[in-house]
Design a protein around this motif. Structure first.
Motif, PDB file in Angstrom:
ATOM      1  N   ARG A 164      60.310 121.176 -10.769  1.00  9.37           N
ATOM      2  CA  ARG A 164      59.119 120.849 -11.550  1.00  9.37           C
ATOM      3  C   ARG A 164      58.763 119.372 -11.429  1.00  9.37           C
ATOM      4  N   ARG A 165      59.780 118.512 -11.491  1.00 11.71           N
ATOM      5  CA  ARG A 165      59.516 117.075 -11.353  1.00 11.71           C
ATOM      6  C   ARG A 165      59.015 116.733  -9.956  1.00 11.71           C
ATOM      7  N   SER A 166      59.519 117.454  -8.925  1.00 11.51           N
ATOM      8  CA  SER A 166      59.147 117.116  -7.545  1.00 11.51           C
ATOM      9  C   SER A 166      57.694 117.452  -7.240  1.00 11.51           C
ATOM     10  N   LEU A 176      55.832 114.370  -7.541  1.00 16.63           N
ATOM     11  CA  LEU A 176      56.224 113.379  -6.547  1.00 16.63           C
ATOM     12  C   LEU A 176      55.600 113.647  -5.184  1.00 16.63           C
ATOM     13  N   VAL A 177      55.193 114.901  -4.939  1.00 17.35           N
ATOM     14  CA  VAL A 177      54.542 115.228  -3.661  1.00 17.35           C
ATOM     15  C   VAL A 177      53.243 114.453  -3.497  1.00 17.35           C
ATOM     16  N   THR A 207      58.709 113.931   2.559  1.00 15.28           N
ATOM     17  CA  THR A 207      58.528 115.093   1.678  1.00 15.28           C
ATOM     18  C   THR A 207      59.798 115.905   1.440  1.00 15.28           C
ATOM     19  N   PRO A 208      60.688 116.152   2.423  1.00 16.48           N
ATOM     20  CA  PRO A 208      61.877 116.966   2.131  1.00 16.48           C
ATOM     21  C   PRO A 208      62.752 116.430   1.004  1.00 16.48           C
ATOM     22  N   SER A 209      62.712 115.124   0.773  1.00 14.45           N
ATOM     23  CA  SER A 209      63.497 114.580  -0.339  1.00 14.45           C
ATOM     24  C   SER A 209      62.819 114.812  -1.678  1.00 14.45           C
TER      25      SER A 209
END
Length: 366
Positions: A12-14, A17-18, A52-54
């Motif tokens: 949810r947090r990510s 971040l995207v 993005t993968p992180s």
């Protein structure tokens, strides 16, 4: 499950971040288009799919990669021409790199799911082995804390449990010699044997003898499989805490002695007379003894495993439990073990070399 909940919260947090790689793509595209034709910032677009993968999973990575390629095409059209060799090479390179990044993200996600399943099994096994003790048992407040040496695992060879008998509480804390699944199996055996026999034995020495027999029988059967068991034994401390008497009965089988915390007095180790650990050697019938110590209302017994007192700091110094515990000796059990856990981890630099368990037992005021 706690593991799945953590992953869901992180996902949810990510999502927010995207927006960071999206913003990078927008900034690089605008700056490149407004720059002279001799300046090419398009290759910097690869930063977005690489970042993005992180922050997110394969789908988001693929979307960011496609957006980066689309931005590179837009730059080519508006900044020198789509058919130039330089722009074609940049578009092809960015496409290939984006695909590779997505494939690596897929592999990472598979491993993450495998780790999630393993951690879920670990948590289930932990709950089955070390069922949380109630905050109050009979005339006592109880708090416990288990600190695993490995961050990705939550089970090991340390153990504790308690059960009620006739107007008394019987408690066990122990530490299995050894590591891995063999240690977990021995811990499960001892916990099961204690829960089955604790309420039916007249005294702690009798209970210790029964537990030693169970452990020894297990090790004999275990040796038949071809595994080495010569170094396998279990240190254990048994407590009998009667409701109506201000005393505690202890039988120690090679375990570190508990600390008695009394108002206005320094911590005092009690029950230091020990028999050999369970399963260590053949013992005579009277090998296990019982020590009785005063335990008045307001007193606390702090039980622990050797992972606590053998934790080292950067200079190699052991954790001084008897000194540190004085800071919080008058705190309620839950607060006491919480403070000690944080202090222990700080002393060890955030990582323990061995599993550690703490149990605080406080006799309440009638």
């Amino acid at each position: 499950m706690a593991v799945r909940a953590r992953w869901v919260n992180e996902e949810r947090r990510s999502r927010w971040l995207v927006l960071i790689p999206v913003a990078l793509i927008a900034v690089i595209t605008v700056v490149d288009i407004r720059s002279p034709t001799s300046i090419h910032l398009g290759p910097l677009l690869v930063i977005a799919p690489a970042l993005t993968p992180s922050l997110a999973g394969p789908r988001a990575t693929a979307a960011i990669g496609a957006l980066a390629v689309a931005a590179q095409v837009c730059i080519a059209v508006l900044h020198g021409g789509l058919t130039t060799s330089n722009h074609l090479a940049q578009i092809a390179a960015l496409t290939v790199l984006s695909v590779l990044i997505v494939l690596l993200t897929v592999v990472r996600e598979r491993r993450r799911r495998q780790l999630e399943r393993a951690q879920s099994v670990s948590e289930a096994a932990q709950r089955a082995l070390l069922r949380p003790m109630p905050e109050r048992i009979g005339a006592f407040q109880v708090a416990c804390r288990y600190l695993a040496a490995e961050h990705e695992t939550q089970i090991g060879g340390d153990l504790y449990t308690a059960t009620r008998a006739d107007h008394t509480t019987r408690l066990l804390i122990g530490d299995v010699r050894g590591k891995g699944l063999a240690a977990v199996g021995e811990a499960a055996l001892l916990l099961s044997a204690f829960r089955l026999n604790a309420a039916h034995q007249p005294g702690l020495p009798d209970l210790a003898t029964v537990l030693d027999t169970h452990v020894r029988r297990y090790l004999v059967d275990f040796a038949a499989t071809g595994d080495e068991t010569g170094e396998h034994f279990i240190t254990a401390l048994l407590l009998d805490l009667p409701d109506g008497k201000p005393v505690a009965h202890l039988t120690n089988c090679g375990h570190p002695p508990p600390l008695l915390l009394r108002p206005g007095r320094d911590p005092e180790p009690v029950g230091s007379d020990t028999a050999p650990p369970l399963g260590a050697s053949l013992l005579p019938a009277d090998a296990h003894t019982c020590t009785t110590v005063p335990l008045d209302a307001g007193d606390t017994l702090l039980l622990y495993t050797d992972g606590v007192i053998e934790a080292r700091d950067g200079s190699g110094a052991f954790y001084p439990l008897d000194q540190r515990v004085t800071r919080w000796s008058q705190c309620p059990p839950a607060v006491l073990v919480a403070h000690l856990s944080r202090d222990l981890l700080a002393h060890a630099g955030g990582r323990l070399g061995d599993d550690a368990a703490l149990v605080a037992v406080h006799r309440t005021v009638p």
